[in-house]
Motif scaffolding. Sequence first.
Motif, PDB file in Angstrom:
ATOM      1  N   PRO A 188       0.818  -1.230   0.000  1.00 27.71           N
ATOM      2  CA  PRO A 188       0.000   0.000   0.000  1.00 27.71           C
ATOM      3  C   PRO A 188       0.850   1.278   0.000  1.00 27.71           C
ATOM      4  O   PRO A 188       1.956   1.290   0.530  1.00 27.71           O
ATOM      5  N   VAL A 189       0.295   2.296  -0.599  1.00 29.83           N
ATOM      6  CA  VAL A 189       0.987   3.577  -0.716  1.00 29.83           C
ATOM      7  C   VAL A 189       0.237   4.623   0.116  1.00 29.83           C
ATOM      8  O   VAL A 189      -0.993   4.623   0.143  1.00 29.83           O
ATOM      9  N   ARG A 190       0.999   5.489   0.757  1.00 31.70           N
ATOM     10  CA  ARG A 190       0.377   6.525   1.567  1.00 31.70           C
ATOM     11  C   ARG A 190       0.498   7.876   0.852  1.00 31.70           C
ATOM     12  O   ARG A 190       1.564   8.238   0.372  1.00 31.70           O
ATOM     13  N   PHE A 191      -0.613   8.584   0.756  1.00 25.67           N
ATOM     14  CA  PHE A 191      -0.596   9.955   0.220  1.00 25.67           C
ATOM     15  C   PHE A 191      -0.794  10.902   1.395  1.00 25.67           C
ATOM     16  O   PHE A 191      -1.784  10.790   2.117  1.00 25.67           O
ATOM     17  N   ALA A 192       0.129  11.816   1.583  1.00 30.78           N
ATOM     18  CA  ALA A 192      -0.028  12.791   2.668  1.00 30.78           C
ATOM     19  C   ALA A 192      -0.472  14.134   2.085  1.00 30.78           C
ATOM     20  O   ALA A 192      -0.055  14.510   0.984  1.00 30.78           O
ATOM     21  N   PHE A 193      -1.331  14.830   2.802  1.00 30.28           N
ATOM     22  CA  PHE A 193      -1.858  16.115   2.334  1.00 30.28           C
ATOM     23  C   PHE A 193      -1.636  17.186   3.379  1.00 30.28           C
ATOM     24  O   PHE A 193      -1.565  16.904   4.568  1.00 30.28           O
ATOM     25  N   ALA A 194      -1.558  18.402   2.917  1.00 30.68           N
ATOM     26  CA  ALA A 194      -1.496  19.525   3.846  1.00 30.68           C
ATOM     27  C   ALA A 194      -2.229  20.695   3.220  1.00 30.68           C
ATOM     28  O   ALA A 194      -2.313  20.795   1.999  1.00 30.68           O
ATOM     29  N   ASP A 195      -2.780  21.547   4.086  1.00 30.73           N
ATOM     30  CA  ASP A 195      -3.393  22.768   3.582  1.00 30.73           C
ATOM     31  C   ASP A 195      -2.253  23.761   3.397  1.00 30.73           C
ATOM     32  O   ASP A 195      -1.871  24.454   4.326  1.00 30.73           O
TER      33      ASP A 195
END
Lengths: 49, 753
Positions: free
Chosen positions: B566-573
């Motif tokens: 599995p791959v993790r996508f990280a997000f930020a505002d």
Amino acid sequence: MDLMVFLIPAALFLALLGLGAFFWSLSAGQYDDLDGAAHRILIDEEDDA
Amino acid sequence: MAHAALAGEIGCPSGLSPASDDASSADPSAFVRRDAQGRDTLELMVQGAKCSGCIRKIEGGLLALPGVGDARLNLSTGRLRVAWRPGALAARDVTAALTRLGYGASAFDPAEAVRRIDEEGRALLRRLAVAGFAAMNIMMFSVPVWSGDGEMGPATRTLLHWISALVAIPAALYAAQPFFRSAWRALRVRRANMDVPISLAVVLTLAVSIAETARQGDHAYFDGITMLLFFLLIGRYLDHRLREQARTAARDLLALQTVTASRVEADGRVNAVASRDIKVGDRLLLAAGDRAPVDGVVEEGDSEFDCSMLTGETLPQHAGVGTVVRAGVVNLTQRIVLCVTAAARDSAIAELARLIEIGEQGRARFVRLADKAAALYVPVVHSLAALTFVGWLWGPMALRALGFEAMDVDARVALLNAVAVLIITCPCALGLAAPAVQVVATGRLFKRGVLVKSGDALERLAQVNVAVFDKTGTLTRGKPRLVSAVDADTLLAAAALARVSRHPLSRALVEAAGPGAAAKDAREVHGEGVEAGPMRLGRRSFAAPQAADSDDGAMELWFADGVRPPVRFAFADAVRSDAAQTIAALRKRGMRVELISGDRRAAVAAAAREAGIEDWVAGASPSDKTARLAALRAEGKFPLMVGDGLNDAPALAAAHASASPGTALEASQAASDIVFQGEGLSALVEAVDVAKAARARVVENLLFSALYNIVAAPLAMAGLLTPFIAALAMSSSSLIVTLNALRLQTGSKRLWT
């Protein structure tokens, strides 16, 4: 001097004509969308068949 | 179809404005009205129409719909009026067609949109035209009188004066009515405004000129008085147009605020109603993407809410049956049914509206520069005129008493000279000084995508020395953005799943991946993620239960295709790309910068660090924000508030000047002085620069008017003024003031550094 009798009313009449034309265009809504009028002249006549 | 080439293109064909991608979910049918010809009409506010291609696309596209008889777009105001045969189509088809074309559209409440034509402006234009007509024609009679001095006999001169009087008297009495009315209003409450000396000058000048003409005198000021009115009316009209712009902007926003809601009736049917008609106990259907118009409790369904407009929090919040929903939050994922607990006027929004009102009252006390100048000017001019009259009348007597030789002058000459003072000092240049500058300045900012709502806004903006920023949606984009590096194939595969979801993280993933097709059998598993066959995208527990938890607190999505790990996508505002640069530029202009947000401490601290702001406050409520602004004002500062959320609106109204991005809520835009479009914040710096330059021009103009009066008034008091000099002086001073205002248009290179 005699000429003035005709020229002055003629000049005033012409100016009044212009004023009347302005009043007409104002009440006909020609000043409501100045930006749109500038762009509408670029639109070709529709020739849909 | 003639424009097949255009059909696939979305949004403005010239690329002047980005295509709108959010489908308007509100049903506009509550705002349809039957017109005099028995057609159904709808007024819409269209976003993103910028050029002739837009006019053709929108009007052509709508006229192609069955039954549509008329579609007319006003490019200046962005309003679109559509009329169709009743029953031929539903109101929703019109907005759907606009969405297909790539333009955002929202319906207008016709009750708010009635006064579309600016009648007052038209009346002013008419008076302006009459004054211009009179001034030009009288000049035709005046030039021979001036140039034929000495050769022209008194009979000819008097004839020309009489003809001038014939034109001037009705024209001046008609054109000067706005001044008479305003002067009368001021006098009735025992105050004097700029219109008092103007009215006095008009009446006295006409009377004296008629008297002079009757006794075949040399000087008649018919030319001067009509020209004066012409210039004054230009200033008045410009001023009116600016104020009207501000009023229209405010009214448009109000009209847009009256959104519709879908009410579930007792028999299960769903009707569109205007939000003001919603009653306590009504059941409302809230589809994904809808904003809650009133407060309520979730009755059916399970979804996630975006509360960022209310609290500044970026992360969506889960809501199930029984969750209390406040007006203004956006439903993100699933449709829910809401039981209304408070009508629109009692909702949480109403409390904010009250705070906004209090803030705006404070702002109304601001006195404009031109009005300050007028307050100084009126008594001075009146005393000078009175002094002239008294001086000429009794001056010779006094001189003789002191032992000098002096000839008495009669009261007629004394009055003539006093009137000459009133004419020459008449505030032509003063009346044009501020409006001409403000029109040029707002026009220039408009081209940069900054809408300035009023002339005072510019003056207030020029004074600011503290800038207070909101975080979410202002300093940041208000939307999460993908921050982790992932290979392109994985990204595309994950985005194919994300395309079916409205969740902000899915939208961010799609944005990062670019255009593409959705996975065929993708379906959203509510509250968990999206799955398509063996592929899963969503929470860690849903997509990759075996993966290790990485607790850096970032927003994340996990993607598993059932084959690879599995791959993790990280997000930020993320903070806007030019935020740090903008803040540095504001600092360079001597401003202190603060950040005040309702979001969590860690998020605010990170944003403050990235933008380079040292003073920051987290977890602030709307009243904390207004309190901070009040404290700044108490210190004698002039705060500029920049914000976008509903929670910022009271602070926006309370600040000395305020700005909001074009993505802000309507209520916040309504409370702001300026609204700036586009991705960046740098427009703010330009707005401040232009405001400062505009203020400098206004001050220059006012100083010039004062200087002009200092030179001209003594001439008139000494009785040296002739109608020729009066006409020359007035027109040249007005021209100089206008030219000085136009310098703002060309001074762009020096302004922006």
